[in-house]
Design a protein around this motif. Structure first.
Motif, PDB file in Angstrom:
ATOM      1  N   UNK A  18      17.352  17.952  19.973  1.00 40.78           N
ATOM      2  CA  UNK A  18      18.026  19.150  19.481  1.00 40.78           C
ATOM      3  C   UNK A  18      17.531  19.489  18.079  1.00 40.78           C
ATOM      4  N   UNK A  19      17.331  18.475  17.256  1.00 38.10           N
ATOM      5  CA  UNK A  19      16.819  18.705  15.905  1.00 38.10           C
ATOM      6  C   UNK A  19      15.416  19.304  15.942  1.00 38.10           C
ATOM      7  N   UNK A  20      14.559  18.786  16.838  1.00 37.33           N
ATOM      8  CA  UNK A  20      13.209  19.342  16.966  1.00 37.33           C
ATOM      9  C   UNK A  20      13.265  20.788  17.455  1.00 37.33           C
ATOM     10  N   UNK A  21      14.194  21.065  18.360  1.00 36.20           N
ATOM     11  CA  UNK A  21      14.366  22.424  18.857  1.00 36.20           C
ATOM     12  C   UNK A  21      14.798  23.355  17.723  1.00 36.20           C
ATOM     13  N   UNK A  22      15.750  22.917  16.924  1.00 37.48           N
ATOM     14  CA  UNK A  22      16.185  23.711  15.775  1.00 37.48           C
ATOM     15  C   UNK A  22      15.036  23.942  14.801  1.00 37.48           C
ATOM     16  N   UNK A  23      14.243  22.901  14.563  1.00 39.93           N
ATOM     17  CA  UNK A  23      13.098  23.029  13.661  1.00 39.93           C
ATOM     18  C   UNK A  23      12.078  24.025  14.206  1.00 39.93           C
ATOM     19  N   UNK A  24      11.832  23.974  15.507  1.00 34.51           N
ATOM     20  CA  UNK A  24      10.883  24.904  16.121  1.00 34.51           C
ATOM     21  C   UNK A  24      11.387  26.338  15.997  1.00 34.51           C
ATOM     22  N   UNK A  25      12.676  26.536  16.230  1.00 34.60           N
ATOM     23  CA  UNK A  25      13.243  27.882  16.086  1.00 34.60           C
ATOM     24  C   UNK A  25      13.150  28.357  14.639  1.00 34.60           C
ATOM     25  N   UNK A  26      13.424  27.473  13.712  1.00 37.62           N
ATOM     26  CA  UNK A  26      13.306  27.817  12.293  1.00 37.62           C
ATOM     27  C   UNK A  26      11.874  28.178  11.927  1.00 37.62           C
ATOM     28  N   UNK A  27      10.919  27.413  12.452  1.00 33.60           N
ATOM     29  CA  UNK A  27       9.509  27.704  12.194  1.00 33.60           C
ATOM     30  C   UNK A  27       9.123  29.052  12.776  1.00 33.60           C
ATOM     31  N   UNK A  28       9.625  29.348  13.966  1.00 30.40           N
ATOM     32  CA  UNK A  28       9.341  30.639  14.590  1.00 30.40           C
ATOM     33  C   UNK A  28       9.908  31.773  13.746  1.00 30.40           C
ATOM     34  N   UNK A  29      11.135  31.639  13.303  1.00 27.52           N
ATOM     35  CA  UNK A  29      11.748  32.675  12.472  1.00 27.52           C
ATOM     36  C   UNK A  29      10.983  32.858  11.166  1.00 27.52           C
ATOM     37  N   UNK A  30      10.579  31.757  10.546  1.00 26.78           N
ATOM     38  CA  UNK A  30       9.816  31.832   9.296  1.00 26.78           C
ATOM     39  C   UNK A  30       8.483  32.525   9.512  1.00 26.78           C
ATOM     40  N   UNK A  31       7.810  32.171  10.598  1.00 26.88           N
ATOM     41  CA  UNK A  31       6.504  32.765  10.897  1.00 26.88           C
ATOM     42  C   UNK A  31       6.630  34.267  11.156  1.00 26.88           C
ATOM     43  N   UNK A  32       7.653  34.659  11.905  1.00 24.81           N
ATOM     44  CA  UNK A  32       7.861  36.080  12.175  1.00 24.81           C
ATOM     45  C   UNK A  32       8.128  36.828  10.878  1.00 24.81           C
ATOM     46  N   UNK A  33       8.960  36.264   9.997  1.00 25.44           N
ATOM     47  CA  UNK A  33       9.247  36.916   8.715  1.00 25.44           C
ATOM     48  C   UNK A  33       7.992  37.036   7.877  1.00 25.44           C
ATOM     49  N   UNK A  34       7.174  35.977   7.843  1.00 28.78           N
ATOM     50  CA  UNK A  34       5.934  36.009   7.065  1.00 28.78           C
ATOM     51  C   UNK A  34       4.993  37.078   7.607  1.00 28.78           C
ATOM     52  N   UNK A  35       4.909  37.188   8.918  1.00 28.14           N
ATOM     53  CA  UNK A  35       4.053  38.208   9.509  1.00 28.14           C
ATOM     54  C   UNK A  35       4.578  39.614   9.237  1.00 28.14           C
ATOM     55  N   UNK A  36       5.890  39.761   9.208  1.00 27.82           N
ATOM     56  CA  UNK A  36       6.461  41.066   8.899  1.00 27.82           C
ATOM     57  C   UNK A  36       6.136  41.469   7.465  1.00 27.82           C
ATOM     58  N   UNK A  37       6.146  40.498   6.559  1.00 26.34           N
ATOM     59  CA  UNK A  37       5.810  40.772   5.164  1.00 26.34           C
ATOM     60  C   UNK A  37       4.344  41.178   5.041  1.00 26.34           C
ATOM     61  N   UNK A  38       3.483  40.500   5.780  1.00 28.21           N
ATOM     62  CA  UNK A  38       2.046  40.764   5.712  1.00 28.21           C
ATOM     63  C   UNK A  38       1.604  41.920   6.604  1.00 28.21           C
ATOM     64  N   UNK A  39       2.481  42.484   7.371  1.00 28.84           N
ATOM     65  CA  UNK A  39       2.110  43.496   8.363  1.00 28.84           C
ATOM     66  C   UNK A  39       1.278  44.622   7.762  1.00 28.84           C
ATOM     67  N   UNK A  40       1.559  44.994   6.547  1.00 33.34           N
ATOM     68  CA  UNK A  40       0.804  46.066   5.907  1.00 33.34           C
ATOM     69  C   UNK A  40      -0.618  45.649   5.572  1.00 33.34           C
TER      70      UNK A  40
END
Length: 99
Positions: A18-40
């Motif tokens: 469950x902890x690894x699953x939470x970490x993976x979800x957190x990593x996914x959310x972080x990556x999506x946010x980073x890509x949204x910032x860099x989208x321009x």
């Protein structure tokens, strides 16, 4: 020889999954946010490729973790039931020996 995973209580393995699953979800959310910032800064087609590849990888990892979690839950239920049966058998044997 016993595998080290076999010596860890099932609850600990489940908590770890469950902890690894939470970490993976957190990593996914972080990556999506980073890509949204860099989208321009990125061309639209490269953003889609990077985002899709990373999302697919993380989705596969999450699905594997969910599958493992279900297996661990089933194993822990089976172990719990087996322990209950063993305890019942031991109580029965002890009561027969006491009689």
């Amino acid at each position: 020889m016993e595998n080290a995973q076999n010596t860890v209580p099932a609850g600990s393995s489940l908590a770890s999954a469950v902890e690894r699953l939470d970490n993976a979800l957190g990593a996914l959310e972080s990556r999506v946010k980073a890509l949204q910032v860099k989208a321009g800064e990125l061309p639209a087609d490269s953003l889609d490729l990077v985002d899709a590849a990373e999302a697919a990888r993380l989705k596969a990892e999450i699905e594997a973790l969910k599958s493992r979690e279900k297996l661990l839950e089933e194993a822990s239920r089976g172990a719990f039931e087996a322990l209950g049966i063993a305890a019942k058998d031991i109580r029965q044997i002890l009561s027969e020996q006491a009689a």
